[in-house]
Motif scaffolding. Structure first.
Motif, mmCIF file in Angstrom:
data_model
loop_
_atom_site.group_PDB
_atom_site.id
_atom_site.type_symbol
_atom_site.label_atom_id
_atom_site.label_comp_id
_atom_site.label_asym_id
_atom_site.label_seq_id
_atom_site.Cartn_x
_atom_site.Cartn_y
_atom_site.Cartn_z
ATOM 1 N N PHE A 13 19.842 24.940 8.702
ATOM 2 C CA PHE A 13 18.553 24.398 8.271
ATOM 3 C C PHE A 13 17.423 25.381 8.556
ATOM 4 C CE2 PHE A 13 14.955 21.371 8.383
ATOM 5 C CZ PHE A 13 15.157 20.777 7.155
ATOM 6 N N LEU A 14 17.626 26.226 9.583
ATOM 7 C CA LEU A 14 16.603 27.222 9.924
ATOM 8 C C LEU A 14 16.424 28.258 8.815
ATOM 9 C CD1 LEU A 14 17.354 27.950 13.683
ATOM 10 C CD2 LEU A 14 15.496 26.595 12.737
ATOM 11 N N LEU A 15 17.376 28.311 7.862
ATOM 12 C CA LEU A 15 17.222 29.244 6.732
ATOM 13 C C LEU A 15 15.934 28.964 5.963
ATOM 14 C CD1 LEU A 15 20.858 29.475 5.335
ATOM 15 C CD2 LEU A 15 19.511 31.324 6.337
ATOM 16 N N PHE A 16 15.434 27.716 6.058
ATOM 17 C CA PHE A 16 14.187 27.399 5.350
ATOM 18 C C PHE A 16 12.978 28.068 5.993
ATOM 19 C CE2 PHE A 16 16.808 23.773 3.941
ATOM 20 C CZ PHE A 16 16.731 24.023 2.575
ATOM 21 N N THR A 17 13.166 28.742 7.131
ATOM 22 C CA THR A 17 12.047 29.488 7.714
ATOM 23 C C THR A 17 12.046 30.936 7.250
ATOM 24 O OG1 THR A 17 13.343 30.112 9.647
ATOM 25 C CG2 THR A 17 12.070 28.096 9.830
ATOM 26 N N VAL A 18 13.074 31.354 6.477
ATOM 27 C CA VAL A 18 13.138 32.745 6.031
ATOM 28 C C VAL A 18 12.137 32.947 4.900
ATOM 29 C CG1 VAL A 18 14.606 34.536 5.045
ATOM 30 C CG2 VAL A 18 15.561 32.904 6.668
ATOM 31 N N PRO A 19 11.148 33.840 5.066
ATOM 32 C CA PRO A 19 10.171 34.042 3.993
ATOM 33 C C PRO A 19 10.820 34.716 2.798
ATOM 34 C CG PRO A 19 9.670 35.446 5.888
ATOM 35 C CD PRO A 19 10.880 34.673 6.244
ATOM 36 N N MET A 20 10.777 34.046 1.660
ATOM 37 C CA MET A 20 11.491 34.558 0.489
ATOM 38 C C MET A 20 10.550 34.880 -0.657
ATOM 39 S SD MET A 20 14.606 34.757 1.252
ATOM 40 C CE MET A 20 15.425 34.910 -0.314
ATOM 41 N N THR A 21 9.233 34.693 -0.463
ATOM 42 C CA THR A 21 8.315 34.802 -1.599
ATOM 43 C C THR A 21 8.501 36.106 -2.366
ATOM 44 O OG1 THR A 21 6.779 33.503 -0.324
ATOM 45 C CG2 THR A 21 5.914 34.583 -2.270
ATOM 46 N N SER A 22 8.542 37.230 -1.647
ATOM 47 C CA SER A 22 8.618 38.506 -2.362
ATOM 48 C C SER A 22 9.974 38.697 -3.027
ATOM 49 C CB SER A 22 8.325 39.657 -1.409
ATOM 50 O OG SER A 22 9.136 39.556 -0.268
ATOM 51 N N TYR A 23 11.033 38.139 -2.414
ATOM 52 C CA TYR A 23 12.356 38.306 -3.006
ATOM 53 C C TYR A 23 12.550 37.390 -4.203
ATOM 54 C CZ TYR A 23 14.188 41.439 0.471
ATOM 55 O OH TYR A 23 14.397 42.541 1.235
ATOM 56 N N PRO A 63 -1.443 32.108 3.675
ATOM 57 C CA PRO A 63 -1.404 31.267 2.463
ATOM 58 C C PRO A 63 -0.632 31.900 1.308
ATOM 59 C CG PRO A 63 -3.618 32.120 2.878
ATOM 60 C CD PRO A 63 -2.795 32.490 4.062
ATOM 61 N N LEU A 64 -0.541 33.256 1.279
ATOM 62 C CA LEU A 64 0.176 33.911 0.182
ATOM 63 C C LEU A 64 1.677 33.663 0.260
ATOM 64 C CD1 LEU A 64 -1.539 37.395 -0.218
ATOM 65 C CD2 LEU A 64 -1.598 35.457 -1.779
ATOM 66 N N GLU A 65 2.185 33.368 1.450
ATOM 67 C CA GLU A 65 3.628 33.223 1.617
ATOM 68 C C GLU A 65 4.122 31.810 1.312
ATOM 69 O OE1 GLU A 65 6.138 35.208 2.309
ATOM 70 O OE2 GLU A 65 5.177 37.083 2.840
ATOM 71 N N ASP A 66 3.216 30.839 1.252
ATOM 72 C CA ASP A 66 3.630 29.452 0.995
ATOM 73 C C ASP A 66 4.681 28.973 1.984
ATOM 74 O OD1 ASP A 66 1.948 29.162 -1.068
ATOM 75 O OD2 ASP A 66 3.416 29.635 -2.624
ATOM 76 N N MET A 67 4.475 29.229 3.264
ATOM 77 C CA MET A 67 5.511 28.887 4.245
ATOM 78 C C MET A 67 5.008 27.885 5.274
ATOM 79 S SD MET A 67 8.452 30.482 3.845
ATOM 80 C CE MET A 67 9.086 30.313 5.494
ATOM 81 N N SER A 68 3.970 27.091 4.933
ATOM 82 C CA SER A 68 3.394 26.225 5.962
ATOM 83 C C SER A 68 4.394 25.172 6.431
ATOM 84 C CB SER A 68 2.121 25.564 5.439
ATOM 85 O OG SER A 68 2.336 25.075 4.140
ATOM 86 N N HIS A 69 5.442 24.886 5.611
ATOM 87 C CA HIS A 69 6.448 23.924 6.068
ATOM 88 C C HIS A 69 7.333 24.516 7.169
ATOM 89 C CE1 HIS A 69 8.407 26.322 2.911
ATOM 90 N NE2 HIS A 69 9.464 26.212 3.668
#
Ligand SMILES: [Zn+2]
Length: 562
Positions: A127-137, A38-44
């Motif tokens: 489009f797969l770039l949207f799977t890259v976790p970016m929260t910390s960056y 949940p901290l990563e906000d990546m459920s999409h």
């Protein structure tokens, strides 16, 4: 191309794809965790590859028709992608692996089936770039978004005649219905921005015929998401001010996000309509758009079925040479070998952390420790010397700890934090802390990102060096901290690792960390030393006496730092 050659190519390609999927198994496993965190906000993230596959499936007819000669250029383009993914796997750096994987999704079809097929893969792969976790960056971006959202909401609330105060990202009201709304990390709109961007990219792909028009619609998604977020914060504050703070921050806060997201989607569809009308009209009125007719025709025809399908078949039919079959076989064997090698990559070794210990006594300074209340609402801080061995908060009876509640909940468990307070004869207080990173990358946070959210103004960044007798000088970075509640203070920090590398630059530390993980297959243990300097009359590097006082202290702790 003859039937057996086509079958051989398909078979070779299928085996390569299977080996590729096996080679990236560690990346898939890691992403599975990230998407569920949940901290990563990546459920999409789960939906993104499904959509990419769907796009490919809808184009299967064109892909079959456009399959051409294999390409040596495509093979050459595969090589850097393979290199990047190998480095990523070696250092357990999922983002690097993902970049390599996405590159391979475009270059493999190029190598096997030629440029025209590769073009069909560009959008689904990107489009797969949207799977890259970016929260910390994206911390550096979200802090500005949070300040912007709370600032705008603050101004508008004042305009509505509601008496509120802004403290960093927090909006506080002490009127008839007191409330405090903090535009916290998850509410920064990042979640909705990335999700809305992905949705807009998908929508633009299907509704806009050219790349330029798609890009225009895609660019609308960011301001729309920011606007939606401001509307949401504003409405939460209004509900809190007019009705009930508990209702506003509870039920209304949780469900208003969906409403705002739906409104943002409606605005996005409207933007698409506007773009379609403006571009469509201009073409109808003038006949040409300034773009050469041929270029316009080919780019317009890209997503439509079979646009140039007929001439695409020519090269494949004109090339029945067995050399191509050998090319496919060799290409497949080489790539499969690399992908299988990738699964054998050893995990990096974790280095032993350097030993840091703040002295229990320092001549010329009074020494003390800090104790933090672990209750979220209370969150008071006490000096250990005043607590007389008490282990619970005198105000709320919650347990006390040497680390703050935030540090205990946000930082990874293998992070070590050492703190101590030294007070000089001049009554200047030095709060030193050493954060020793664990195996992950999220132990060390830049204070430039955390402090503004708490309402501190940071100014006057200065770099300087301090050398103790007989040791080489150590670089420091200092920032002046101003806040309405306290006198001016100073924050000084520096980094070093177990190899004895010293730097005061956050970027250089991140680069060295990444480099050592991938190239030396080693996880460094970085230590961030911060010194928070405060005094009753304020403390500033511009005053010579303060500066001398700081340097005297830094020279003293230099003796205990490795
Ligand atoms: Zn307490």
């Amino acid at each position: 191309m003859q039937k057996w050659q086509q079958n051989l190519r398909l078979g070779a390609c299928a085996v390569t794809v299977v080996c590729m999927l096996v080679g990236f198994v560690s990346m898939f496993n890691h992403l599975r965790f990230v998407f569920s965190d949940p901290l990563e906000d990546m459920s999409h993230g789960w939906l993104v590859p499904v959509f990419s596959l769907y796009v490919l499936w809808t184009q299967r007819k064109e892909i079959r028709e456009e399959a051409g000669n294999p390409s040596v250029w495509g093979l050459l383009a595969c090589l850097p992608c393979v290199g990047v993914s190998l480095l990523g796997t070696r250092g357990i750096q999922v983002r690097l692996e993902q970049v390599g994987f996405i590159g391979l999704c475009m270059t493999l079809p190029w190598a096997f089936f030629g440029r025209r097929v590769a073009k069909r893969f560009v959008f689904p792969a990107l489009f797969l770039l949207f799977t890259v976790p970016m929260t910390s960056y994206l911390d550096a971006v979200t802090i500005h978004l949070r300040l912007f959202a709370s600032g705008t909401a603050f101004v508008l609330l004042r305009g509505f005649g509601i008496n509120v105060v802004q403290q960093g990202t927090m909006i506080v009201s002490e009127g008839a219905h007191p409330f405090a709304v903090d535009v916290a990390e998850p509410c920064s709109g990042l979640r909705s921005i990335v999700a809305l961007m992905a949705l807009t990219a998908a929508y633009a792909w299907y509704t806009q015929p050219t790349w330029r028009r798609r890009a225009a619609l895609f660019a609308c998604s960011v301001p729309l998401a920011i606007l939606g977020n401001i509307v949401r914060i504003l409405s939460i504050c209004l509900v809190a001010a007019c009705a009930n703070a508990d209702f506003a921050l509870g039920f209304y806060h949780d469900y208003s996000g969906y409403v705002v997201f739906i409104v943002a989607i409606a605005c996005m569809v409207a933007c698409g309509e506007v773009i379609s009308r403006v571009c469509g009209k201009r073409k109808g009125a003038t006949g040409t758009t300034g773009v050469p007719p041929v270029a316009a025709a080919t780019s317009e025809a890209l997503p439509q079925a079979g646009g140039n399908g007929q001439d695409a078949r020519c090269p494949s039919e004109a090339a029945p040479s067995p050399a191509f079959s050998i090319f496919h076989l060799v290409l497949s064997i080489c790539l499969c070998a690399i992908f299988l090698f990738q699964t054998q990559t050893p995990n990096p070794q974790i280095a032993e952390p350097p030993t840091v210990e703040w002295p229990k006594a320092l001549a010329g300074y009074a020494v003390d420790d800090l104790l933090y209340c672990q209750d979220e609402k209370c969150a008071r801080t006490f000096f250990a010397s005043q607590m007389m061995g008490e282990t619970n908060c005198p105000a709320c009876k919650a347990p006390l700890d040497g680390r703050s509640l935030g540090e205990n909940t946000i930082l990874p468990r293998d992070t070590t934090i050492l703190k101590r307070v030294y007070r000089s004869d001049w009554d200047v207080q030095f709060l030193v802390s050493a954060v020793i990173s664990g195996a992950g990358k999220s132990s060390i946070h830049r204070p430039e990102l955390c402090l503004p959210a708490q309402g501190f103004l940071m100014s006057n960044p200065t770099d300087f060096e301090v050398a103790a007798d007989g040791s080489e000088s150590r670089p420091y970075h200092a920032i002046q901290i101003d806040s309405p509640q306290a006198p001016t203070a100073l924050l000084v920090y520096t980094f070093f690792n177990q190899e004895g590398v010293h730097t005061a630059s956050h970027l250089r530390r991140i680069f060295l960390d990444t480099w050592d993980r991938s190239v030396h297959n080693r996880i460094d243990r970085w230590v961030m030393v911060t010194v928070h300097v405060s005094a009753l009359q304020g403390f500033s590097l511009d005053r010579p006496r303060d500066r001398a006082e700081l340097e005297r202290f830094l020279r003293r702790i230099e003796e205990v730092l490795p």
